[in-house]
Write a protein that holds these residues in place. Structure first.
Motif, short mmCIF file in Angstrom:
data_model
loop_
_atom_site.label_atom_id
_atom_site.label_comp_id
_atom_site.label_asym_id
_atom_site.label_seq_id
_atom_site.Cartn_x
_atom_site.Cartn_y
_atom_site.Cartn_z
N ASP A 1 -4.36 8.06 -2.88
CA ASP A 1 -5.46 7.16 -2.55
C ASP A 1 -5.83 6.31 -3.76
O ASP A 1 -5.82 6.80 -4.90
CB ASP A 1 -6.68 7.96 -2.10
N PHE A 2 -6.16 5.06 -3.51
CA PHE A 2 -6.56 4.17 -4.59
C PHE A 2 -7.50 3.10 -4.06
O PHE A 2 -7.50 2.79 -2.87
CB PHE A 2 -5.33 3.51 -5.25
N ASP A 3 -8.30 2.57 -4.95
CA ASP A 3 -9.22 1.49 -4.63
C ASP A 3 -8.51 0.17 -4.90
O ASP A 3 -7.70 0.09 -5.81
CB ASP A 3 -10.48 1.62 -5.52
N GLU A 4 -8.83 -0.86 -4.12
CA GLU A 4 -8.14 -2.14 -4.27
C GLU A 4 -8.30 -2.77 -5.65
O GLU A 4 -7.44 -3.51 -6.09
CB GLU A 4 -8.60 -3.11 -3.19
N SER B 1 1.12 4.03 -3.01
CA SER B 1 0.79 5.43 -2.71
C SER B 1 1.95 6.35 -3.07
O SER B 1 1.74 7.41 -3.68
CB SER B 1 0.43 5.60 -1.23
N THR C 1 -3.62 -4.25 -10.23
CA THR C 1 -4.44 -3.73 -9.13
C THR C 1 -3.83 -4.17 -7.81
O THR C 1 -3.08 -5.14 -7.74
CB THR C 1 -5.89 -4.27 -9.19
N GLU D 1 -8.85 -0.94 -8.46
CA GLU D 1 -8.55 0.10 -9.46
C GLU D 1 -7.30 -0.25 -10.27
O GLU D 1 -6.28 -0.64 -9.72
CB GLU D 1 -8.34 1.42 -8.71
N ARG E 1 0.84 -1.22 0.00
CA ARG E 1 0.00 0.00 0.00
C ARG E 1 0.87 1.26 0.00
O ARG E 1 0.62 2.19 -0.75
CB ARG E 1 -0.91 0.03 1.22
#
Length: 84
Positions: free
Chosen positions: A25-28, A14, A70, A30, A10
């Protein structure tokens, strides 16, 4: 493994996003690379972290960059390698 793989990945993602001028910030689920958020240099950096810090073997000739597109895919790869 010396560090928590999830936290390490993570943080690395980032930091790479920030270096690329993106939000950290990111979605799992994405897309990181196919979407253009991160480039091939970031992919090499991430692969180096996966191999060097987590001991993930990426020498498989069938390895595809989509396997790290992702966060969820990266965690799945790390989980598979840890189980092997």
């Amino acid at each position: 493994m010396p560090q928590d793989p999830e936290k390490l990945i993570r943080t690395a993602i980032s930091e790479l996003l920030v270096e690329a001028g993106q939000s950290p910030d990111f979605d799992e689920a994405e897309s990181l690379f196919d979407s253009g958020k991160l480039d091939s240099i970031a992919a090499v950096t991430l692969l180096t972290i996966l191999e060097g810090e987590l001991g993930i073997d990426l020498s498989d000739p069938d390895f595809e960059v989509e396997e790290i597109d992702t966060f969820a895919a990266i965690m799945e790869l790390a989980s598979e390698q840890a189980a092997a």
